[in-house]
Design a protein around this motif. Structure first.
Motif, PDB file in Angstrom:
ATOM      1  N   ASP A   1       0.783  -1.100   0.182  1.00  0.00           N
ATOM      2  CA  ASP A   1      -0.058  -0.138  -0.007  1.00  0.00           C
ATOM      3  C   ASP A   1       0.889   1.295   0.106  1.00  0.00           C
ATOM      4  OD1 ASP A   1       0.944  -0.266   2.582  1.00  0.00           O
ATOM      5  OD2 ASP A   1      -0.934   0.455   3.568  1.00  0.00           O
ATOM      6  N   THR A   2       2.158   1.198  -0.228  1.00  0.00           N
ATOM      7  CA  THR A   2       3.130   2.376  -0.431  1.00  0.00           C
ATOM      8  C   THR A   2       3.411   2.943  -2.041  1.00  0.00           C
ATOM      9  OG1 THR A   2       5.099   1.020  -0.372  1.00  0.00           O
ATOM     10  CG2 THR A   2       4.292   1.833   1.554  1.00  0.00           C
ATOM     11  N   ALA A   3       3.663   4.118  -2.252  1.00  0.00           N
ATOM     12  CA  ALA A   3       3.775   4.551  -3.471  1.00  0.00           C
ATOM     13  C   ALA A   3       5.180   3.782  -4.051  1.00  0.00           C
ATOM     14  CB  ALA A   3       4.160   5.861  -3.525  1.00  0.00           C
ATOM     15  N   GLY A   4       4.981   3.161  -5.483  1.00  0.00           N
ATOM     16  CA  GLY A   4       5.826   2.392  -6.231  1.00  0.00           C
ATOM     17  C   GLY A   4       5.996   1.109  -5.501  1.00  0.00           C
ATOM     18  N   ALA A   5       5.155   0.600  -4.995  1.00  0.00           N
ATOM     19  CA  ALA A   5       5.213  -0.815  -4.231  1.00  0.00           C
ATOM     20  C   ALA A   5       5.786  -1.863  -5.220  1.00  0.00           C
ATOM     21  CB  ALA A   5       4.073  -1.184  -3.372  1.00  0.00           C
ATOM     22  N   VAL A   6       5.197  -1.894  -6.516  1.00  0.00           N
ATOM     23  CA  VAL A   6       5.457  -3.006  -7.461  1.00  0.00           C
ATOM     24  C   VAL A   6       6.957  -2.870  -7.714  1.00  0.00           C
ATOM     25  CG1 VAL A   6       4.982  -4.027  -9.518  1.00  0.00           C
ATOM     26  CG2 VAL A   6       3.159  -3.295  -8.141  1.00  0.00           C
ATOM     27  N   GLU A   7       7.379  -1.827  -8.330  1.00  0.00           N
ATOM     28  CA  GLU A   7       8.904  -1.598  -8.549  1.00  0.00           C
ATOM     29  C   GLU A   7       9.489  -1.884  -7.583  1.00  0.00           C
ATOM     30  OE1 GLU A   7      11.790  -1.504 -11.095  1.00  0.00           O
ATOM     31  OE2 GLU A   7       9.807  -1.407 -11.787  1.00  0.00           O
ATOM     32  N   LEU A   8       9.445  -1.428  -6.264  1.00  0.00           N
ATOM     33  CA  LEU A   8      10.228  -1.644  -5.318  1.00  0.00           C
ATOM     34  C   LEU A   8      10.455  -3.298  -4.981  1.00  0.00           C
ATOM     35  CD1 LEU A   8      11.915  -0.806  -2.791  1.00  0.00           C
ATOM     36  CD2 LEU A   8      10.033  -0.528  -1.383  1.00  0.00           C
ATOM     37  N   ALA A   9       9.234  -3.694  -5.157  1.00  0.00           N
ATOM     38  CA  ALA A   9       9.174  -5.453  -4.645  1.00  0.00           C
ATOM     39  C   ALA A   9      10.060  -6.128  -5.847  1.00  0.00           C
ATOM     40  CB  ALA A   9       7.960  -5.945  -4.625  1.00  0.00           C
ATOM     41  N   ARG A  10       9.878  -5.657  -6.935  1.00  0.00           N
ATOM     42  CA  ARG A  10      10.792  -6.226  -8.110  1.00  0.00           C
ATOM     43  C   ARG A  10      12.182  -6.056  -7.911  1.00  0.00           C
ATOM     44  NH1 ARG A  10       7.053  -4.186 -12.084  1.00  0.00           N
ATOM     45  NH2 ARG A  10       5.590  -5.767 -12.794  1.00  0.00           N
ATOM     46  N   THR A  11      12.685  -4.909  -7.372  1.00  0.00           N
ATOM     47  CA  THR A  11      13.972  -4.452  -7.028  1.00  0.00           C
ATOM     48  C   THR A  11      14.681  -5.204  -5.947  1.00  0.00           C
ATOM     49  OG1 THR A  11      13.876  -2.244  -8.092  1.00  0.00           O
ATOM     50  CG2 THR A  11      15.612  -2.787  -6.585  1.00  0.00           C
ATOM     51  N   VAL A  12      13.851  -5.506  -5.046  1.00  0.00           N
ATOM     52  CA  VAL A  12      14.194  -6.393  -3.824  1.00  0.00           C
ATOM     53  C   VAL A  12      14.237  -7.725  -4.091  1.00  0.00           C
ATOM     54  CG1 VAL A  12      13.342  -7.445  -1.473  1.00  0.00           C
ATOM     55  CG2 VAL A  12      13.176  -4.910  -1.765  1.00  0.00           C
ATOM     56  N   ARG A  13      13.350  -8.369  -4.963  1.00  0.00           N
ATOM     57  CA  ARG A  13      13.513  -9.579  -5.407  1.00  0.00           C
ATOM     58  C   ARG A  13      14.950  -9.841  -6.282  1.00  0.00           C
ATOM     59  NH1 ARG A  13       8.995 -14.453  -7.020  1.00  0.00           N
ATOM     60  NH2 ARG A  13      10.773 -15.862  -7.427  1.00  0.00           N
ATOM     61  N   GLU A  14      14.972  -8.865  -7.157  1.00  0.00           N
ATOM     62  CA  GLU A  14      16.384  -9.099  -7.938  1.00  0.00           C
ATOM     63  C   GLU A  14      17.389  -9.074  -6.974  1.00  0.00           C
ATOM     64  OE1 GLU A  14      15.663  -5.909 -10.664  1.00  0.00           O
ATOM     65  OE2 GLU A  14      14.057  -7.152 -11.724  1.00  0.00           O
ATOM     66  N   ALA A  15      17.569  -8.134  -6.127  1.00  0.00           N
ATOM     67  CA  ALA A  15      18.825  -7.943  -5.156  1.00  0.00           C
ATOM     68  C   ALA A  15      18.799  -9.193  -4.481  1.00  0.00           C
ATOM     69  CB  ALA A  15      18.601  -7.004  -4.353  1.00  0.00           C
ATOM     70  N   LEU A  16      17.836  -9.623  -4.188  1.00  0.00           N
ATOM     71  CA  LEU A  16      18.271 -10.746  -3.201  1.00  0.00           C
ATOM     72  C   LEU A  16      18.625 -12.294  -4.034  1.00  0.00           C
ATOM     73  CD1 LEU A  16      14.557 -11.001  -1.226  1.00  0.00           C
ATOM     74  CD2 LEU A  16      17.038 -10.809  -0.077  1.00  0.00           C
ATOM     75  N   GLU A  17      18.119 -12.437  -5.308  1.00  0.00           N
ATOM     76  CA  GLU A  17      18.543 -13.435  -5.983  1.00  0.00           C
ATOM     77  C   GLU A  17      20.159 -13.174  -6.359  1.00  0.00           C
ATOM     78  OE1 GLU A  17      14.091 -14.700  -8.074  1.00  0.00           O
ATOM     79  OE2 GLU A  17      15.539 -13.259  -9.141  1.00  0.00           O
ATOM     80  N   SER A  18      20.338 -11.721  -6.833  1.00  0.00           N
ATOM     81  CA  SER A  18      21.787 -11.605  -6.977  1.00  0.00           C
ATOM     82  C   SER A  18      22.807 -11.955  -5.750  1.00  0.00           C
ATOM     83  CB  SER A  18      21.925 -10.030  -7.435  1.00  0.00           C
ATOM     84  OG  SER A  18      21.115  -9.826  -8.657  1.00  0.00           O
ATOM     85  N   ALA A  19      22.274 -11.803  -4.657  1.00  0.00           N
ATOM     86  CA  ALA A  19      23.034 -12.187  -3.329  1.00  0.00           C
ATOM     87  C   ALA A  19      22.968 -13.529  -3.064  1.00  0.00           C
ATOM     88  CB  ALA A  19      22.532 -11.408  -2.300  1.00  0.00           C
ATOM     89  N   GLY A  20      22.576 -14.391  -3.924  1.00  0.00           N
ATOM     90  CA  GLY A  20      22.311 -15.823  -3.787  1.00  0.00           C
ATOM     91  C   GLY A  20      21.315 -16.341  -2.870  1.00  0.00           C
ATOM     92  N   VAL A  21      20.163 -15.622  -2.811  1.00  0.00           N
ATOM     93  CA  VAL A  21      19.205 -15.931  -1.965  1.00  0.00           C
ATOM     94  C   VAL A  21      18.088 -16.423  -2.962  1.00  0.00           C
ATOM     95  CG1 VAL A  21      17.243 -15.305  -0.322  1.00  0.00           C
ATOM     96  CG2 VAL A  21      19.697 -14.089  -0.190  1.00  0.00           C
ATOM     97  N   ARG A  22      17.662 -17.796  -2.568  1.00  0.00           N
ATOM     98  CA  ARG A  22      16.370 -18.347  -3.156  1.00  0.00           C
ATOM     99  C   ARG A  22      15.123 -17.775  -2.608  1.00  0.00           C
ATOM    100  NH1 ARG A  22      17.221 -24.520  -1.882  1.00  0.00           N
ATOM    101  NH2 ARG A  22      15.093 -24.518  -2.817  1.00  0.00           N
ATOM    102  N   VAL A  23      14.359 -17.070  -3.456  1.00  0.00           N
ATOM    103  CA  VAL A  23      13.138 -16.703  -3.210  1.00  0.00           C
ATOM    104  C   VAL A  23      11.963 -17.810  -3.432  1.00  0.00           C
ATOM    105  CG1 VAL A  23      11.527 -15.158  -3.507  1.00  0.00           C
ATOM    106  CG2 VAL A  23      14.013 -14.315  -3.702  1.00  0.00           C
ATOM    107  N   GLU A  24      11.215 -18.252  -2.403  1.00  0.00           N
ATOM    108  CA  GLU A  24      10.198 -19.268  -2.505  1.00  0.00           C
ATOM    109  C   GLU A  24       9.568 -19.040  -1.289  1.00  0.00           C
ATOM    110  OE1 GLU A  24      12.707 -23.301  -0.598  1.00  0.00           O
ATOM    111  OE2 GLU A  24      12.890 -22.594  -2.513  1.00  0.00           O
ATOM    112  N   PRO A  25       8.366 -19.818  -1.654  1.00  0.00           N
ATOM    113  CA  PRO A  25       7.383 -19.640  -0.437  1.00  0.00           C
ATOM    114  C   PRO A  25       7.688 -20.404   0.892  1.00  0.00           C
ATOM    115  CG  PRO A  25       6.314 -21.090  -2.222  1.00  0.00           C
ATOM    116  CD  PRO A  25       7.707 -20.328  -2.807  1.00  0.00           C
ATOM    117  N   PHE A  26       7.371 -20.218   1.940  1.00  0.00           N
ATOM    118  CA  PHE A  26       7.610 -21.189   3.212  1.00  0.00           C
ATOM    119  C   PHE A  26       6.477 -22.118   3.465  1.00  0.00           C
ATOM    120  CE2 PHE A  26       5.026 -17.730   4.849  1.00  0.00           C
ATOM    121  CZ  PHE A  26       3.988 -18.381   5.349  1.00  0.00           C
ATOM    122  N   ALA A  27       5.462 -21.929   2.990  1.00  0.00           N
ATOM    123  CA  ALA A  27       4.287 -22.797   3.308  1.00  0.00           C
ATOM    124  C   ALA A  27       4.136 -23.873   2.179  1.00  0.00           C
ATOM    125  CB  ALA A  27       2.940 -22.084   3.324  1.00  0.00           C
TER     126      ALA A  27
END
Length: 254
Positions: free
Chosen positions: A228-254
């Motif tokens: 619910d914050t301004a620019g949330a979608v682009e920020l989320a994409r940037t966060v995910r890209e940065a995590l994956e670049s750092a070697g973090v696997r982005v996947e659900p916990f459930a």
């Protein structure tokens, strides 16, 4: 050595009628878990149905984001709700979302309180217990997503429910590891670069710098990105890209 893993969750379906606060479809292409508003702080039947369908199509896990009955205050006002009443209302919200999740070919995979209820259940044993009672009443032994060390997690564990630790890259922390109340200045981290940096540090090192300057342990399996914050979608994409670049696997916990 096992690679680091993190789930990305976002609060979705936060609107009703003609009012829409979150960019649900776009965010569902980034996150791995969706905390879907169940009608008490936001959300309605049409919105819940649509978000569940989109989430199912994308393989995103569906979570029930339960709240105090507070549409006017967006669930961010603390309320003294009797425990038996709160338990029934939590179960009611889970049940409502379950209908739409199952209709979409998916299921409700976990529960996360919203706003004031989330923060109240960190320290209030009675309200935390009422949330857990509501989860049990709804059936299914659902995992409970929440703040590490909270009374909510303690009561859930006592009841035999799985608990999942959560961290917030865009919220300020106290030295005790709790969130700075939104009523205080600086409670929300608005600088995008800082949010990305904090997200990577949380996922790789399990720490965050509190407002006091101290390093706080925030080892978590899921990272919340507010929708619910301004620019949330682009920020989320940037966060995910940065995590994956750092070697973090982005996947659900459930």
């Amino acid at each position: 050595m096992e690679s680091r893993k993190i789930d990305l969750n976002a609060d979705l379906g936060e609107g009703f009628g003609r009012w829409h606060l979150t960019e649900d479809e776009a965010l569902l292409s980034v996150v791995t878990s969706a905390n879907v508003a169940c009608g008490f702080h936001a959300g309605d039947a049409v919105t819940m149905r649509a978000v569940c369908a989109w989430a199912a199509e994308r393989g995103v896990r569906i979570g029930a984001q339960v709240s105090y009955r507070d549409l006017a205050g967006f669930g961010r006002r603390s309320m003294d709700v009797p425990a038996d009443e709160l338990a029934a209302e939590v179960a009611y919200q889970i049940g409502a979302l379950r209908v739409f999740a199952e209709a979409a070919g998916s299921r409700v995979a976990y529960v996360k309180p919203h706003g004031a209820l989330y923060n109240r259940a960190v320290h209030d044993d009675e309200q935390a217990g009422a949330v857990v009672s509501g989860v049990l009443l709804a059936g299914g032994g659902l995992p409970v997503l929440g703040l590490p060390g909270s009374r909510l997690h303690a009561r859930a564990a006592e009841a035999g429910l799985p608990v999942v630790a959560e961290a917030f890259a865009d919220r300020a922390y106290t030295a005790r590891g709790t969130l700075v109340p939104r009523t205080e200045e600086g409670a929300v981290v608005s600088d995008g670069a800082a949010v990305v940096e904090r997200a990577v540090t949380m996922a790789t090192s399990g720490v965050v710098t509190a407002v006091s300057g101290e390093q706080v342990d925030v080892r978590a399996r899921s990272l919340c990105l507010h929708g619910d914050t301004a620019g949330a979608v682009e920020l989320a994409r940037t966060v995910r890209e940065a995590l994956e670049s750092a070697g973090v696997r982005v996947e659900p916990f459930a």
